[in-house]
Enzyme design. Sequence first.
Site, PDB file in Angstrom:
ATOM      1  N   GLU A 438       0.850  -1.178   0.000  1.00  0.00           N
ATOM      2  CA  GLU A 438       0.000   0.000   0.000  1.00  0.00           C
ATOM      3  C   GLU A 438       0.895   1.240   0.000  1.00  0.00           C
ATOM      4  O   GLU A 438       1.741   1.412   0.861  1.00  0.00           O
ATOM      5  CB  GLU A 438      -0.852  -0.064   1.277  1.00  0.00           C
ATOM      6  N   ASP A 511      -0.868  -1.308   6.180  1.00  0.00           N
ATOM      7  CA  ASP A 511      -0.763  -0.875   7.570  1.00  0.00           C
ATOM      8  C   ASP A 511      -1.885  -1.443   8.422  1.00  0.00           C
ATOM      9  O   ASP A 511      -2.913  -1.881   7.916  1.00  0.00           O
ATOM     10  CB  ASP A 511      -0.814   0.658   7.637  1.00  0.00           C
ATOM     11  N   ASP A 513      -4.010   0.057  10.061  1.00  0.00           N
ATOM     12  CA  ASP A 513      -4.986   1.117  10.347  1.00  0.00           C
ATOM     13  C   ASP A 513      -6.199   0.968   9.438  1.00  0.00           C
ATOM     14  O   ASP A 513      -6.339  -0.026   8.729  1.00  0.00           O
ATOM     15  CB  ASP A 513      -4.331   2.495  10.187  1.00  0.00           C
ATOM     16  N   ASP A 515      -7.199   2.535   6.678  1.00  0.00           N
ATOM     17  CA  ASP A 515      -6.945   2.447   5.241  1.00  0.00           C
ATOM     18  C   ASP A 515      -6.382   1.074   4.882  1.00  0.00           C
ATOM     19  O   ASP A 515      -6.748   0.487   3.870  1.00  0.00           O
ATOM     20  CB  ASP A 515      -5.962   3.541   4.805  1.00  0.00           C
TER      21      ASP A 515
END
Length: 646
Positions: A438, A511, A513, A515
Amino acid sequence: MSIETNTPITENYDENSIQVLEGLEAVRKRPGMYIGSTGERGLHHLVYEIVDNSIDEALAGYCDKIVVELLDDGVVRVVDNGRGIPVGINPQKGIPTVTVVFTILHAGGKFGGGGYKVSGGLHGVGASVVNALSSWLEVEVKDGKNVYKQRYEKGVIVTDLEKIGDTNETGTTVTFKPDGKIFTDTTVYDYDTLKTRLREQAFLNAGIRIELVDKRTDVFEPKSDEFYYEGGIRSYVDFLLEGMKKESLNSEVIYLSGARGDETAEIALIWSTAYDTKVMSFANTLHTIDGGTHEQGFKQSLANTVNKYAFDFKHLKEGNPRLKGEDITEGLVAVVSVKLADAQFESQTKAKLGNTSIGKLVRDIVNDKLYQFLEEHPQEAKIIIDKSIASSNAREAAQKARDATRNKSGIGGRTRMPEKLKDCISNDPEKTEIFIVEGDSAGGSAVEGRNSTYQAILPLWGKMLNVEKARVDKVYGNDKLTPVVIALGTGIGENFDITRLRYDKIVIMADADVDGSHIRTLLLTFFFRYMPELIETGHIYLAQPPLYRVMKGKTYFDAFTEEDRDKYIEQLGGNVEIQRYKGLGEMNPDQLWETTLDPERRTLLRVNMADAELADETFTMLMGDEVEPRRRFIEENAVFATDLDI
Ligand code: TSJ
């Protein structure tokens, strides 16, 4: 004792009787011609042939309960509370009608008082066939006054029809033992096979009670089921939906019905979150596996009606393309059941209905009544149309990806790899790995930190998306996934070919998180829907970048969870330095190698089908209009992880 009016059969052996023997002889010589096979299917077919007669009696309005019992020694008993097969003398044959039914081929349904108005091509013809293929069969008829009984062996009468008692009840009981000389594979009935079929019959004939009882004492546990559905095919649709473990999109099953002359049609339908379609069609309660005029009429008029409504009510604008049938039927669960006097069956398996008039009836019902339903339920209509549009978008995205792989793998030339792919040197598909990363900055570190012999890096989406704004479906609905498809080399959907896979491990690196979760969800959903074999064969992994580094002097541990972090703090006796990794983008190449890429030190999570299915559900939820579950997802920031592979 035999009934007074009846001349004993044995004294009446005329041409008819000889025909009888010849007829049933033919059945025993070529059983497959009459019941399809002498295997397990044929064996079960005998029960359906008998039960169908009771169902006809129920459809005629004279019977509401049917019991099927499995007895020891391969014996089956079917009991109904109908009028009882007529015992009077049949004027043409000069013998009791019930005897005609069991000894003359193709006699059923057309005897007595003209038989039944609605009778399937196969209904009622089977009693003599079952009789011919049974080592013995006994029929008992109660006509409200007397109980009559007759016994046959291999289709041949061994006792006259006799009065054996009094009764004030009515009904028919048939007990038979399939002949082991005919059914050489097996004579053991499978409870669940019968259960499925009888349940189906109960759905198709609302209000009939059908009981299945396993009374076999030898090998089996006694068990029983009772099927009774007030809602008929509405209940069937509910049942199918439950079995699919998908949520419905409509608040309740939509039911449409109509009749013309002696033809009737009823349709029950609902849309679900599934990606496939389940339409089951029946003609005179026989499952038409190959569809036919009724099913085709349904699908055509469904597409026409939804499109007409969508344009009339401005969900689609003038000039927009029509919604395709396959987009409208995505997630559809439907049962179409028609009844008609003269059903014509075609196709090899005789499971395709050919009558054109019934197709027209179904079309007229859907065109009128479904349109009316949509007009009266604008919210339901919007749900259906939105679902169709989403399906259309997903289909177009898949098509684009497919075209992209096809165009670039022309004969002679090798596939041109995506510009963003930093491929590895080795092309040994057993040893190589691709990291789908990403963001560009993480991609850069990964390219520098990797082992370039075996590890390829494919950064997705140059600048990190704010997926919350962009909405996952927007990402999915364009061609951003094309580089992934090309790099993997397998193609997708029906063109998928795992032998062309270019890497052993496909590692999603995102990640921890929101996103990152979105991207995992998106990729897993894509793999799940278009390349499920990659998941089934264990090629898909999730990288686990650490969240913390716990340091004391020169010693350090990388922690993937907060528990791990606390464990290491304790292990090092406190007084430690803790570094929090903010994201992959902030790691330098060495750190990324040490923590996430190095096969010796990293943790990878292998994705299984259950994980992917969960992702698919999450994806659907994220695509939906409900705000609350989206918010919760963002808060909880789901992680999909199971089998540990270090
Ligand atoms: F398959 C079978 F024939 F062996 C069979 C038929 C087996 C079983 C379990 C039930 C039946 C069956 C037949 N149940 N109910 C009937 N009804 C008639 O045959 C019947 C009764 C009365 C009249 C009438 O016009 O009065 C007409 C019919 C066809």
